[in-house]
Write a protein that holds these residues in place. Sequence first.
Motif, short mmCIF file in Angstrom:
data_model
loop_
_atom_site.label_atom_id
_atom_site.label_comp_id
_atom_site.label_asym_id
_atom_site.label_seq_id
_atom_site.Cartn_x
_atom_site.Cartn_y
_atom_site.Cartn_z
N LEU A 141 -77.23 46.55 27.97
CA LEU A 141 -77.62 46.93 29.32
C LEU A 141 -78.20 45.72 30.04
N ALA A 142 -77.65 45.41 31.21
CA ALA A 142 -78.24 44.40 32.08
C ALA A 142 -79.35 45.07 32.88
N THR A 143 -80.57 44.60 32.70
CA THR A 143 -81.73 45.29 33.25
C THR A 143 -82.19 44.66 34.56
N ALA A 144 -83.08 45.37 35.24
CA ALA A 144 -83.58 44.91 36.53
C ALA A 144 -84.36 43.60 36.43
N ASP A 145 -84.98 43.34 35.27
CA ASP A 145 -85.79 42.13 35.12
C ASP A 145 -85.01 40.96 34.53
N GLY A 146 -83.67 41.08 34.50
CA GLY A 146 -82.85 39.92 34.16
C GLY A 146 -82.54 39.74 32.69
N ARG A 147 -82.59 40.80 31.93
CA ARG A 147 -82.27 40.70 30.50
C ARG A 147 -80.94 41.38 30.19
N ALA A 169 -78.64 54.73 36.29
CA ALA A 169 -79.99 54.63 36.84
C ALA A 169 -80.89 53.67 36.07
N LEU A 170 -80.46 53.22 34.90
CA LEU A 170 -81.31 52.40 34.04
C LEU A 170 -80.97 50.93 34.10
N GLY A 171 -79.79 50.60 34.55
CA GLY A 171 -79.30 49.23 34.57
C GLY A 171 -77.79 49.26 34.66
N VAL A 172 -77.17 48.13 34.37
CA VAL A 172 -75.71 48.03 34.40
C VAL A 172 -75.20 47.84 32.98
N LEU A 173 -74.36 48.77 32.53
CA LEU A 173 -73.75 48.63 31.21
C LEU A 173 -72.79 47.44 31.22
N VAL A 174 -72.91 46.61 30.19
CA VAL A 174 -72.05 45.43 30.08
C VAL A 174 -70.99 45.63 29.01
N ASP A 175 -71.39 46.18 27.87
CA ASP A 175 -70.42 46.53 26.84
C ASP A 175 -70.92 47.74 26.07
N LEU A 176 -70.00 48.39 25.35
CA LEU A 176 -70.31 49.62 24.64
C LEU A 176 -69.63 49.59 23.28
N ALA A 177 -70.40 49.84 22.22
CA ALA A 177 -69.84 49.96 20.88
C ALA A 177 -69.50 51.43 20.64
#
Length: 435
Positions: A141-147, A169-177
């Motif tokens: 998850l790419a989070t609001a604080d840049g992680r 609502a929690l962040g942007v999904l980047v990849d999924l296992a």
Amino acid sequence: MTAKRWRNWARTEQVTPVRVERPASGDEVVDAIARARADGVPVKAIGAGHSFTGIAVAPGVQLDLTDLAGLTAVDASTGLVTLAAGTRLRDASALLHEHGLAFENLGDIDVQSISGAVSTGTHGTGRAFGGLATQLRAVTLATADGRLMPISATENAELWPAARLGLGALGVLVDLAVQTVPAFVLAADEHPEPLDAVLDDWPHRSAQADHVEFYWFPHTRFALTRNNTRLPADALRTPVGPVKRWLDDELLGNGLYEVLCRIGSIAPGTIPAFNRLASGVAFTRQVADYSHRVFASERRVRFREMEYSVPLDAVASVMRDLDRVIEQNGWRISFPIEVRATAADDVWLSTAHGRESSYIAVHRYHREDARDYLAAAEAILRAHDGRPHWGKLHTRSAADLRPAYPRFDDFVAVRDRLDPDRVFTNDYLDRVLGA
């Protein structure tokens, strides 16, 4: 990228973003979020735009994840694979098939992105199978604080029940296992049966094959049933031939159906006869093919859709109430109602959280005014303890959704922790989760 007017597939939502960015890596997603924060505008990721609600509407920065796609890791021995967030389900199925793998279960549309489908609670049917989110084993998850935050049952585990179905609502999904299974064949038996017999026996009938569903065209007394049985990958396949596929899916399923729906929108009195014809002559076939070629079907006739999960044993009451309200109001409904069933799960915002569920999907052709019909259907579904699909039309808000989800406030607490400044919000999320 210059922003253009964006519309979803159903044409129920549209927006002109401040700008559009197309990240191709997790780091580029993080950078895009940082730029949005610096500009003081929210950011939302979009996939295929196949949600009917405004869940992916991005008035600020729109992240188009088209370039963040593909199968990035695969372990054929365990079936654990990693997919980039923008990968379309249809493309993912083809990639998995090359490795002798398949999704355990899929819905009846496969044009969505994997991240969009998971984030809205997309599901298929099958009493032994959960929604797509239950097939996840980890996400980044790419989070609001840049992680770029890895989340799973063992890493940041306190976030896992929320991140598996996060509504964006929690962040942007980047990849999924995803935990896949060995490729398999589905033997499909599709035929009409008397509606009352199907309704009266639904709790039992829905467990008689691996994947059971039915469609009911209003103004008729037949259910068009579909029973899919799982077979080994080396089982005899009898796929639909190219001529019959064109006849069934292109000519009848999309071309002729579009014509009939258009006629019905102009002359509603023709709809009952058309529906009786469809129930009597369509949807009778036996097919056996690889699972991803059977689960999903082509849908090009545009419609509006509302779908609710209800307790398994509520189906007969709901369907008879819907039948009654349609006839009492003199509505002429050309699109069928679809009924499916799934296993219970423990995902906090899953519509099957804590209960074995049936799903009832109500549709109306996009050229017709659906408001009164959907409002009446929603009242019936709510009266039977229904929970709305996050990506389908509904009018619910946080105040009345909270009692329907035992872990609702736990999810909101995770949202407050990961996105206290509401970088990822929009009007829809403010309505269903609270501002």
